[in-house]
Design a protein around this motif. Sequence first.
Motif, short mmCIF file in Angstrom:
data_model
loop_
_atom_site.label_atom_id
_atom_site.label_comp_id
_atom_site.label_asym_id
_atom_site.label_seq_id
_atom_site.Cartn_x
_atom_site.Cartn_y
_atom_site.Cartn_z
N SER A 90 81.55 53.77 4.48
CA SER A 90 80.69 52.89 5.29
C SER A 90 80.25 51.67 4.48
O SER A 90 80.13 50.56 5.00
N LYS A 91 80.03 51.86 3.19
CA LYS A 91 79.59 50.74 2.34
C LYS A 91 80.77 49.81 2.02
O LYS A 91 80.58 48.61 1.83
N THR A 92 81.98 50.38 1.96
CA THR A 92 83.18 49.52 1.82
C THR A 92 83.32 48.66 3.08
O THR A 92 83.65 47.48 3.01
N MET A 93 83.04 49.28 4.22
CA MET A 93 83.09 48.52 5.48
C MET A 93 82.10 47.36 5.44
O MET A 93 82.39 46.28 5.93
N ASN A 94 80.91 47.59 4.87
CA ASN A 94 79.91 46.51 4.78
C ASN A 94 80.47 45.33 3.99
O ASN A 94 80.31 44.17 4.38
N VAL A 95 81.14 45.64 2.87
CA VAL A 95 81.69 44.56 2.04
C VAL A 95 82.80 43.83 2.81
O VAL A 95 82.83 42.60 2.87
N LEU A 96 83.70 44.62 3.41
CA LEU A 96 84.82 44.01 4.16
C LEU A 96 84.29 43.18 5.32
O LEU A 96 84.74 42.06 5.59
N TRP A 97 83.30 43.74 6.00
CA TRP A 97 82.81 43.09 7.21
C TRP A 97 82.08 41.78 6.88
O TRP A 97 82.21 40.79 7.60
N GLY A 98 81.32 41.78 5.79
CA GLY A 98 80.65 40.54 5.36
C GLY A 98 81.68 39.45 5.08
O GLY A 98 81.48 38.28 5.42
N ARG A 99 82.79 39.85 4.46
CA ARG A 99 83.82 38.86 4.12
C ARG A 99 84.51 38.34 5.38
O ARG A 99 84.72 37.14 5.55
N SER A 157 65.22 45.54 -5.11
CA SER A 157 65.01 44.57 -4.02
C SER A 157 65.23 43.12 -4.48
O SER A 157 65.42 42.23 -3.66
N ARG A 158 65.23 42.90 -5.79
CA ARG A 158 65.36 41.51 -6.26
C ARG A 158 66.72 40.91 -5.90
O ARG A 158 66.82 39.71 -5.64
N THR A 159 67.77 41.74 -5.90
CA THR A 159 69.09 41.20 -5.53
C THR A 159 69.13 40.84 -4.04
O THR A 159 69.78 39.88 -3.63
N ILE A 160 68.39 41.61 -3.23
CA ILE A 160 68.33 41.31 -1.79
C ILE A 160 67.62 39.97 -1.58
O ILE A 160 68.10 39.10 -0.85
N VAL A 161 66.47 39.83 -2.23
CA VAL A 161 65.67 38.62 -2.06
C VAL A 161 66.43 37.41 -2.60
O VAL A 161 66.43 36.33 -1.99
N HIS A 162 67.11 37.60 -3.70
CA HIS A 162 67.91 36.52 -4.30
C HIS A 162 68.95 36.02 -3.28
O HIS A 162 69.08 34.82 -3.04
N ALA A 163 69.68 36.96 -2.65
CA ALA A 163 70.69 36.55 -1.67
C ALA A 163 70.04 35.87 -0.46
O ALA A 163 70.62 34.97 0.15
N ALA A 164 68.82 36.28 -0.13
CA ALA A 164 68.16 35.75 1.08
C ALA A 164 67.56 34.37 0.87
O ALA A 164 67.52 33.58 1.82
N VAL A 165 67.10 34.06 -0.35
CA VAL A 165 66.35 32.80 -0.51
C VAL A 165 66.76 31.93 -1.70
O VAL A 165 66.38 30.75 -1.74
N ALA A 166 67.45 32.46 -2.69
CA ALA A 166 67.71 31.64 -3.89
C ALA A 166 68.52 30.40 -3.51
O ALA A 166 69.55 30.52 -2.82
N PRO A 167 68.07 29.22 -3.93
CA PRO A 167 68.75 27.98 -3.52
C PRO A 167 70.23 27.97 -3.91
O PRO A 167 71.08 27.48 -3.17
N GLN A 168 70.56 28.54 -5.07
CA GLN A 168 71.95 28.47 -5.54
C GLN A 168 72.92 29.34 -4.72
O GLN A 168 74.13 29.23 -4.88
N VAL A 169 72.39 30.20 -3.84
CA VAL A 169 73.27 31.05 -3.01
C VAL A 169 73.75 30.29 -1.76
O VAL A 169 74.80 30.59 -1.20
N GLN A 170 72.98 29.29 -1.34
CA GLN A 170 73.33 28.56 -0.12
C GLN A 170 74.78 28.06 -0.17
O GLN A 170 75.19 27.43 -1.14
N GLY A 171 75.55 28.41 0.85
CA GLY A 171 76.93 27.94 0.95
C GLY A 171 77.94 28.86 0.29
O GLY A 171 79.14 28.74 0.52
N LYS A 172 77.48 29.82 -0.52
CA LYS A 172 78.43 30.76 -1.16
C LYS A 172 78.66 31.90 -0.18
O LYS A 172 78.16 33.02 -0.38
N THR A 173 79.39 31.63 0.87
CA THR A 173 79.46 32.63 1.94
C THR A 173 80.60 33.65 1.72
O THR A 173 81.61 33.33 1.11
N GLY A 174 80.34 34.88 2.22
CA GLY A 174 81.33 35.96 2.09
C GLY A 174 81.34 36.58 0.71
O GLY A 174 82.24 37.34 0.37
N VAL A 175 80.31 36.28 -0.08
CA VAL A 175 80.29 36.73 -1.48
C VAL A 175 79.53 38.05 -1.61
O VAL A 175 78.57 38.31 -0.88
N TYR A 176 80.00 38.87 -2.55
CA TYR A 176 79.34 40.14 -2.89
C TYR A 176 78.49 39.91 -4.14
O TYR A 176 78.98 39.36 -5.13
#
Length: 335
Positions: free
Chosen positions: A208-217, A266-285
Amino acid sequence: MKMTVWKFLPEQYRTLPKPETYAPSLAGKVVIITGANVGLGLEAAKHLATMNPERLILACRDPKKAQRAVSDIQKVTGVKSIETWQLDISSNASVKAFADKFAKEGGGKLDILIENAGVNVPKLERTPDGWEKNIGVNHLGTSHLAFRMLPHLLQAPQPRLVILASDVHYFTKQPELMNRPDLLQSLNKDKPANKFEAFDGIQRYDISKTMNVLWGRVLARHIPFSSPLTVSTVNPGFCVSALLRDQPIGLRIFASLVGRTTEVGSRTIVHAAVAPQVQGKTGVYFSSCEEAEPSDFVISKAGGETEEKLWTETIRILGKVDPEVPRIVQTYLSC
Ligand SMILES: NC(=O)c1ccc[n+]([C@@H]2O[C@H](COP(=O)([O-])OP(=O)(O)OC[C@H]3O[C@@H](n4cnc5c(N)ncnc54)[C@H](OP(=O)(O)O)[C@@H]3O)[C@@H](O)[C@H]2O)c1
């Protein structure tokens, strides 16, 4: 990438950036986080609350537990603008009701959706809609909610969709067997046709977690190029949480020895949600607040083919219970 104990252990002890060192203001932003009454979701919600979002919606299945989480967050942050909405992600009806409510109560833009709710069920149990729970909650419910909230995300100027994955995706056995057009249906059979389909609680969670990675991509690939939506999948690391409640004692002892706290996770979650440097890096794990290479299977040609088959089968299944899903796919996504 392959995961080994020599990569896993040092990663567990890494110091991760604290959100307050980079956090932007979330003034004027609408944020939804699922499964935020406990564990990683609750800790992520506490961090997000300190950034003063206009609305912070905790989407939880149990309203009483959600209310306790609000009190907890308010005690730590003093923030008042926190709402609780009922959502049982294992139920198509509940996902539809949640999305309909958002649309009816003004709808409009959604800036951040964090799909954190998840289960790790070692025995064969089924959702109200008849799906094996690990797949039904972690993949189907998560995908359903993402599709339904997509029209709102696409109205925000720099929206983010964050999906909780895991480094257990590196341990999916025989991942090549996932490359089939009826994967979800075959994993759901009472009489499995082969060993891969037979119920194995640990493997089913990993799948199920592999599906999450595939599905995000694959979702990121289907978002039109012109859209600013950033889709991320994240690994919070191995954390001590209620997720392990039904797991063998040995695993829980191991977690108490090497597990991160849910705050650190939770810091990795928050980082993906708000860190400015993540903007535009889509489909990334992301892992430990950094871009990481997913498993060899995920990045292989077979992994790419599996993504597309999972995409097609997921839309077909969800479309049967919710006509909004194919409509949203047709209206907002590229083929
Ligand atoms: N902990 C780890 O080591 C780890 C590692 C990698 C990834 N993850 C992922 O991180 C996410 C959060 O895990 P956690 O460790 O924080 O686990 P947790 O403490 O068990 O929290 C899970 C959250 O999901 C909610 N949830 C479960 N089923 C739901 C449903 N049908 N509808 C709505 N909400 C539901 C739970 O609500 P209730 O309180 O009502 O049950 C709870 O709020 C999961 O997706 C998990 O797979 C965790």
